[in-house]
Scaffold this active site. Structure first.
Site, PDB file in Angstrom:
ATOM      1  N   ASP A 114       2.892 -34.732 -34.065  1.00  0.00           N
ATOM      2  CA  ASP A 114       3.461 -33.714 -33.178  1.00  0.00           C
ATOM      3  C   ASP A 114       3.264 -34.170 -31.723  1.00  0.00           C
ATOM      4  O   ASP A 114       2.134 -34.415 -31.304  1.00  0.00           O
ATOM      5  CB  ASP A 114       2.724 -32.380 -33.441  1.00  0.00           C
ATOM      6  CG  ASP A 114       3.284 -31.238 -32.623  1.00  0.00           C
ATOM      7  OD1 ASP A 114       4.298 -31.432 -31.933  1.00  0.00           O
ATOM      8  OD2 ASP A 114       2.703 -30.138 -32.672  1.00  0.00           O
ATOM      9  N   ASP A 141      10.456 -33.000 -32.056  1.00  0.00           N
ATOM     10  CA  ASP A 141       9.175 -33.613 -31.666  1.00  0.00           C
ATOM     11  C   ASP A 141       8.123 -33.598 -32.775  1.00  0.00           C
ATOM     12  O   ASP A 141       6.942 -33.762 -32.497  1.00  0.00           O
ATOM     13  CB  ASP A 141       8.630 -32.898 -30.423  1.00  0.00           C
ATOM     14  CG  ASP A 141       8.304 -31.443 -30.685  1.00  0.00           C
ATOM     15  OD1 ASP A 141       8.847 -30.889 -31.651  1.00  0.00           O
ATOM     16  OD2 ASP A 141       7.511 -30.854 -29.939  1.00  0.00           O
ATOM     17  N   GLU A 142       8.525 -33.365 -34.008  1.00  0.00           N
ATOM     18  CA  GLU A 142       7.553 -33.317 -35.108  1.00  0.00           C
ATOM     19  C   GLU A 142       8.089 -34.060 -36.317  1.00  0.00           C
ATOM     20  O   GLU A 142       9.288 -34.012 -36.595  1.00  0.00           O
ATOM     21  CB  GLU A 142       7.338 -31.870 -35.560  1.00  0.00           C
ATOM     22  CG  GLU A 142       6.452 -31.046 -34.691  1.00  0.00           C
ATOM     23  CD  GLU A 142       6.310 -29.644 -35.253  1.00  0.00           C
ATOM     24  OE1 GLU A 142       5.639 -29.467 -36.272  1.00  0.00           O
ATOM     25  OE2 GLU A 142       6.917 -28.730 -34.669  1.00  0.00           O
TER      26      GLU A 142
END
Lengths: 414, 88
Positions: A5, A108-109
């Site tokens: 993350d 973003d993960e």
């Protein structure tokens, strides 16, 4: 299983770009700084914040004027969606160097299945440290990595102390690390579920794990059993490298003004259908069911759907169906949000045509017209061709067009 | 706050695809002309910070009559050169 993350993704990416490409000396991540949508207008929304801004009480999603009241010296940063897409792609490419099984969860993960890589990278924590430092060194931003034996626990571990850390949450650590946490920290527990659990006297994840599953099912339905399993650290979801196929295409827009006349509403519907039609055609899909969703100024939600006689990807046909549904359902109350969804997807177009009616030829001509417009837009930009009705109206011709998919990370191709 | 400077560069492109900067020219924020002749390339690195693909050239150059060590960067996607920093 690793969960990766990016820490304050949008802000980190903007800060790293300014330092490593523009050569700025100041690192925004070390200042109270926020990324705000729509420039610096008072009603702009905070998209991402630095840790220091968070310490001043600034929250993601709140209006800018509230954030400035909490922290007047806040540095404002304009978002750069093209950069964020590129940064996200570079992260996924780097993760693929560690393992072939990577599932992107959002811009973003991502989850990385590290099974069988012990011989290459050593013990899990050692491998995660290698990955974390590799990302910081090569890409210039920091991540949190959660390490566990399943996706759920890895994700929760990744949310422990930030930034730039590796945390573990193996099943044998659940009692010590997971159970004391508030129930809100559990995956899929939002504000509403938290409220219902509180009514049952459940405040911590440990209390949820010890609760009677029959009672939870009675109160929350099937979700109750899922949450009970999660609270006990059980999750059997495998990492899915390929994004699941879309079950539907949807687009909604919250307008900056109240929509109180039918003509303006139809224009917004046309703008939404332009985008949806283009996405359907790009993915070679045809929709057979159209839903129109409305939100009034008093936050009253209404939706209505209609089955089409066949399937279509033609903008005009989508628009006509959406208008008919809208006219049926709208009671005249001013609107703030309008959405259109296309479902019942098929890979083929089919229609019931009357042999003695020119419908067939008309549909083919419209499909050819859409194809020509798509080609022009892909070559010269989404604003290169627009319908004349958008020249004077306040609605955008494409309601953010295809770029919306890229912004939200929904476009996972890299 | 921007400290890297966009510059125009004359470069030599070798048959194997390697690029070698030879001379650069730009204008600093004080509107002074900056010129440099690259004497030696000390180090070349391929970078991909935040997904921005670039080549970094650490060079020794004659700049406005003085010998300097500086870093030029070539942004691949944008086909653009910047004088990233003057080391000494």
């Amino acid at each position: 299983m690793f969960h990766v993350d990016v820490n304050s993704a949008f802000l980190s990416w903007s800060a790293a770009y300014r330092m490593h490409v523009l050569g700025e000396q100041i690192d925004l991540r070390l200042l109270p700084a926020v990324v705000v949508a729509c420039g610096s207008s008072r009603h702009s929304i905070i998209l991402a914040k630095s840790l220091l801004a968070g310490k001043h009480g600034v929250q993601t999603g709140e209006p800018l004027f509230l954030a400035l009241e909490k922290c007047p010296e806040l540095r404002l940063v304009e978002p750069d969606y093209a950069l964020y897409t590129e940064a996200s792609r570079s992260l996924i490419r780097l993760l693929h160097r560690f393992s072939p099984t990577v599932e992107q969860f959002s811009i973003d993960e991502a989850w990385v299945d590290m099974s069988g890589t012990h011989g290459l990278y050593g013990y899990p924590v050692q491998a995660a440290e290698t990955m974390r430092s590799c990302i910081a060194r090569e890409l210039g931003f920091t991540v949190n990595i959660g390490v566990s034996s399943n996706k759920l626990l890895a994700k929760i571990a990744g949310d422990f102390q930030k930034p730039n850390r590796v945390h573990t949450l193996f099943p044998e650590e659940v009692q010590e690390k997971l159970w004391p946490l508030p129930v809100r920290n559990l995956f899929f527990v939002g504000r509403a579920t938290e409220k219902r659990l509180r009514l049952l006297g459940i405040v911590t994840i440990g209390q949820l794990a010890a609760a009677d599953p029959a009672l939870l099912q009675k109160s929350l339905g099937r979700q109750g059993i899922t949450l009970w399993q999660y609270a006990n650290g059980r999750d059997s979801e495998p990492v899915c490298p390929a994004a699941p196929e879309n079950k539907g295409y949807g687009k909604s827009i919250t307008t900056a003004y109240n929509i109180s006349d039918r003509r303006a509403a139809h224009q917004v519907l046309l703008s939404l259908c332009e985008t949806l039609g283009m996405r359907l055609r790009q993915d070679k899909k045809y929709g057979g069911c159209i839903t129109v969703q409305l939100r009034s100024v008093r936050f009253r939600d209404t939706s209505h759907q209609r089955q089409l006689p066949g399937t279509t990807d033609v903008t005009k046909e989508l628009y006509q169906a959406a208008c008919a549904i809208f006219d049926e359902v709208w009671d005249g109350e001013p609107l703030r949000q309008i959405g259109v969804q296309v479902t019942r997807l098929s890979g083929e177009r089919y229609s019931q045509f009357d042999l003695f009616c020119p419908e067939l030829e008309r549909a083919e001509r419209l499909a050819r017209l859409d194809k020509a417009v798509d080609t022009l837009r892909s070559r010269y930009g989404e604003e290169s061709v627009r319908r004349a009705c958008f020249l004077r109206g306040s609605a955008g011709a494409m309601s953010d067009g295809l770029s919306a998919g890229r912004r939200t990370g929904a476009d996972k191709s890299f | 706050m921007q400290s890297s400077l966009p510059v125009a560069v004359i470069s030599a492109n070798a048959v194997d695809g390697n690029i070698r900067p030879i001379r650069f020219h730009g204008e600093n924020p004080g509107q002074q002309i900056i010129r440099g002749d690259i004497e030696r390339i000390l180090d070349v690195n391929e970078l991909c910070y935040v997904g921005v693909h670039m080549f970094s050239y650490l060079c020794s150059a004659q700049m406005n009559g003085k010998r300097r060590v500086l870093e030029l960067r070539y942004l691949v996607r944008e086909h653009r050169w910047v004088l990233f920093r003057v080391v000494n």
